[in-house]
Design a protein around this motif. Structure first.
Motif, short mmCIF file in Angstrom:
data_model
loop_
_atom_site.label_atom_id
_atom_site.label_comp_id
_atom_site.label_asym_id
_atom_site.label_seq_id
_atom_site.Cartn_x
_atom_site.Cartn_y
_atom_site.Cartn_z
N LYS A 125 0.85 -1.19 0.00
CA LYS A 125 0.00 0.00 0.00
C LYS A 125 0.88 1.23 0.00
O LYS A 125 2.05 1.19 0.42
CB LYS A 125 -0.94 0.02 1.20
N VAL A 186 -2.13 8.27 -6.05
CA VAL A 186 -2.54 7.12 -6.85
C VAL A 186 -1.32 6.57 -7.57
O VAL A 186 -0.60 7.30 -8.26
CB VAL A 186 -3.63 7.51 -7.89
N HIS A 187 -1.07 5.26 -7.40
CA HIS A 187 0.05 4.60 -8.07
C HIS A 187 -0.45 3.26 -8.58
O HIS A 187 -0.68 2.32 -7.81
CB HIS A 187 1.21 4.40 -7.08
N GLY A 188 -0.63 3.17 -9.90
CA GLY A 188 -1.20 1.94 -10.45
C GLY A 188 -2.61 1.74 -9.94
O GLY A 188 -3.47 2.62 -10.05
N GLU A 189 -2.86 0.57 -9.34
CA GLU A 189 -4.17 0.27 -8.77
C GLU A 189 -4.26 0.67 -7.30
O GLU A 189 -5.31 0.51 -6.69
CB GLU A 189 -4.48 -1.22 -8.93
N MET A 190 -3.16 1.15 -6.74
CA MET A 190 -3.15 1.53 -5.32
C MET A 190 -3.53 3.00 -5.15
O MET A 190 -3.12 3.85 -5.95
CB MET A 190 -1.77 1.26 -4.70
N LYS A 191 -4.28 3.27 -4.09
CA LYS A 191 -4.72 4.63 -3.80
C LYS A 191 -4.75 4.82 -2.29
O LYS A 191 -5.27 3.99 -1.55
CB LYS A 191 -6.11 4.86 -4.39
#
Length: 244
Positions: A125, A186-191
């Protein structure tokens, strides 16, 4: 050890890596204490293939021995199966974030040794370690982020909920006016999101803290009422005794 490991020259060994009594199963041979580093001797180590494990993934316990000495790993136990649980003879499964201590036995040809090691389970995360809870007006803070479980930092897409209160310019968060703003990465699918108070504003109290305050108020009221009842009862008893 020198016979089974041709690459190790005899003159370099000041003493046996593992005492002969240990390999032969001599009852008088002292047991080596299990250590967090999992070292049984300078040439024998037992450890997981991956010391840090993502939740849902598995790893194996392996041993490093000189030469071609055979071994087996048995009696695996986890100090907390809710974090890391034993999944088979030598496999371990990460269940939820945390650290668990793994113990077991290393069976050699004619002897055995206890060992102990640790595995850390994590969930990937986004984290922003330098993001403060409060930011002054006109104060500029460089935004940094990393993903839990990864060695290097990342550069996510940053945004704020209200640009009248704070803005992001050249990778820096700058306070503009009093108020509370939500910073989002927000990084890729992580938030991930974090609240930040700017200027004279303050972050709202957490729900748990409010519940604790309510509980404290209720406890204080009960204490006062109880004290009044006790004092009133004592006064009534004293007056009644005095009349008699």
């Amino acid at each position: 050890a020198a016979k089974r490991a041709p690459l190790v020259e005899e003159e370099e060994l000041e003493g046996p890596a593992i005492e002969s009594g240990e390999l032969e199963g001599d009852e008088d041979a002292p047991d080596l204490p299990a250590t967090a580093a999992s070292e049984l001797s300078p040439l024998v180590t037992v450890a997981p293939e991956e010391a840090s494990l993502k939740v849902g993934e598995r790893t194996r316990i392996v041993a490093s021995l000189p030469g071609c000495v055979g071994y087996n790993v048995t009696d695996l136990r986890s100090s907390n199966s809710d974090i890391v649980k034993v999944d088979g003879d030598v496999q371990l499964l990460a269940v939820k974030p945390g650290t668990a201590t793994i113990t077991g036995k290393l069976l050699l040809e004619k002897g055995e040794k206890a060992f102990m090691t640790q595995i850390t389970a994590y969930e990937p995360k986004l984290e922003a370690p330098n993001l403060p809870a409060h930011l002054g007006i006109d104060e500029a803070l460089k935004l940094e982020a990393y993903v839990v479980g990864e060695a290097d930092g990342v550069t996510p897409e940053w945004s704020v909920s209200d640009e009248k209160i704070a803005v992001i310019e050249d990778g820096k968060l700058i306070g503009k006016a009093d108020g509370v703003v939500t910073v989002t990465a927000v990084h890729g699918e992580m938030k991930s999101q974090w609240p930040v108070a700017v200027g004279t504003a303050e972050l709202p109290a957490a729900e748990d803290e409010e519940e604790n305050e309510d509980d404290d108020d209720g406890f204080g009221l009960l204490t006062i009422i109880g004290g009044v009842i006790i004092i009133g009862g004592a006064a009534f008893f004293f007056l009644r005794r005095k009349r008699k």
